[in-house]
Write an enzyme that holds these catalytic residues in place. Sequence first.
Site, PDB file in Angstrom:
ATOM      1  N   SER A 161       9.762 -56.131  14.605  1.00  0.00           N
ATOM      2  CA  SER A 161       8.983 -55.381  13.617  1.00  0.00           C
ATOM      3  C   SER A 161       7.764 -54.679  14.176  1.00  0.00           C
ATOM      4  O   SER A 161       7.103 -53.913  13.468  1.00  0.00           O
ATOM      5  CB  SER A 161       8.561 -56.310  12.483  1.00  0.00           C
TER       6      SER A 161
ATOM      7  N   GLU B 189       8.836 -51.913  76.500  1.00  0.00           N
ATOM      8  CA  GLU B 189       8.470 -50.705  75.772  1.00  0.00           C
ATOM      9  C   GLU B 189       8.128 -49.519  76.659  1.00  0.00           C
ATOM     10  O   GLU B 189       8.321 -48.372  76.255  1.00  0.00           O
ATOM     11  CB  GLU B 189       7.277 -51.007  74.851  1.00  0.00           C
TER      12      GLU B 189
END
Length: 775
Positions: free
Chosen positions: A397, A114
């Site tokens: 319903s 890194e």
Amino acid sequence: MSSNNQTRQTRMSRNAERKPSGPKQPHTGWRTFRRILFVIVAIVVLGLLAGAGLFFFYAQSAPKITAGALSSDTSTRVYDANGQVISRLGAQNRNYVKNKNIPDTLKKAVVSTEDRRFYKNNGVDPIRIMGAAFANVTGSSLGMQGGSTLTQQLVKLSVFSTAASDRTLKRKAQEAWLALKVDHDYSKNQILEYYINKVYMGNGVYGMQTAAQYYYGKTLKHLSLAQLALLAGMPQSPTNYDPTTYPALAKKRRDLVLEAMAKNNVITEAQAQQAEATSITAGLTKTHKSTSTNPKTTKVIDAYLKQVYAELKSKGYNTTTGGLKVYTNLDMGAQKRLYDIVNGTAYISFPSDKFQVGSTIVNPNNGKVVAMIGGRKTGNVTFGLNRAVQTDRSSASTAKPLMDYGPAIEHLYYPTYEPVKDTAFTYPGTNKNLYDWDRRYQGTITMRKALVESRNIPAVRTLQNVGIKRATSFLAGLGMTFDKTLTLQNGIGLYISSEQEAAAYAAFANGGTYYKPYLVSKVVTQDGKAHKYSSTGKKAMSAATAFMLTDMMKGVMTSANGSGRSAAISGLYQAGKTGTDSYPDDYANKVPDGATMDSWFTGYTKNYAVSVWTGYDKQFETGHYVSETQTTIAQEIYKYEMSYLASKSTNTDWTAPSTVTETTQNGTKEYYITGHAGTVADTTATSQYGSTNTTSSSAYSSNSQVTTNSNTTQASSSTTESSTSKESSSTEQTPGGGNAGDDDDNTTSNSTSTTESSSATTTTQKSTKTNDNDD
């Protein structure tokens, strides 16, 4: 002699011509070069000064960075309504490793990979930046070195978003400034420790110590050079470098790390080659340690969490690397009880493990979703199908108060005793007949009776009077919009979710105000900023409409003929509605009489609205039907859950608003909107199979509604499309004709046959099928 003099004079004259007449002048090209060089230097200096000024201007607004921010994990913490952590997406079992327990080999691997100049730079490395720029142009970096130092990467992970949209000049300047501060305030070993514990390592794992245990079942100090090199290389792309999923890519990355270590002289070439020869899968564990704080708790809240993350994503948050603190409206007690009801055996006997449930609980007074279940017996699946929010099943319903009777009270001023016709009905423009569940006609009855007993025909006739346009507008006020134009058939079945329905019924509970349901109440980002969320209530209907619907729906559970008697809770003030969705006619003969595809119950008190769907995911597979006796399971789930909720809240009844007047009709307490009392009609029931008087009064309330007359002689089942299901079902219909169903203006349609002459809109909500539903 004279000849020689002439020769000398001639030479002198030529020499004189060669000599300049004045002082020696510099070359013109050199002057131009110096001017250009001066301009370039001036531009560079001014650019540096401007850049420095802009840098310090941005640096002043940089967020503060603390040891806590550097050392904490970047997982997203989720809290319930009481502020208790219920989930940590990411490093749930993150094992923080101190510097003294981090192998030197891993530190060397990370630095070599890194930031090779890590021990020499001050947090920002100009040489590295220029090198990265050159490498990007030449393609020589092999993906090993970027412009950011290891310290800058730590800062980014600690206080900033990693989203590409946030890679601005301001953010980079702040990142560099904070990196300088971190390098000044902390030792290199501390910075490495923070970084190694913070990076994302794939599969919901943060930190290399946790990754060592997840991938190898060991701690870092027990890993080999090859294994440590693999971990050191993973943060750049943790998903692609997962050795269990993409071993080839993982090996390539690991070998690049080993080569970088050799080039950095922290290992020998021989050591690098020996490690490269090691199989990438060597030492990998076949079982991975769970990354959840409590697997049992996570399973209980799985559906709720999935919806939380969906809500966060819609708001633009990154839940993977954002380091967020998310505060939700989850009532853990209600959630656990709901989970136990649908997954245990203490409350309900389910027909099979494949029988499914979707349920949502909403606070009517603010829209907060306090609990949600997306399924039952789902095994170890994480973030699976959330049936609580699916919209591909008909609400049957339970749509009637929303699309039919609610708009009728709101726009046509129907009283609760409004006369409605339960007589033979054919969808306009078709030969498709509509039936009630018992295939009987009751003649003219009150709206209250029609709703309590869930009669289909009066509901559709009411919708026809209201008009599709008004009904659709009423639904929109309750947060429901649809891609296609609704039809009369949608008056007995909408394709909505339990979350939508619970929020809509909540408006009945609170007096007519709709709150959009939401799960997330506050988000605190890594920089400490708090973002609060709430739902702003919008008036969806009058207080009179909400009260009158509620008063009628109380009878669904308390009336002797009510369709929801299994949901009744003694002494509790509540209201609700049932819904069952039948199979299409072409499939009805494949299931027992009375079997349905879906069964619903949505009910509420003044404190909670609960919507429950039950059924099978694959309803057309053999045996995947809801039997007539099993249709009450949705009601029972509601009853047990609401009983728990009621035990921790007040039990108060609704009071009629000043705009509503109480009256007594036929011995029943009824209500009407003040000034719109209407007319009481003869409601003598008419049975298709009985010999009751068939006289039907045409008296209606004072508003100018549609009057639809039908022949009092009832049609027999032999002359109409047959259905053996409890709820008559049909294939998709496309009613034709005029636009009576689309207009807000009420028109009158008369017929002396069983076929109605007025029409409905021609576009159905769903393209696959539309069923006639009742209870």
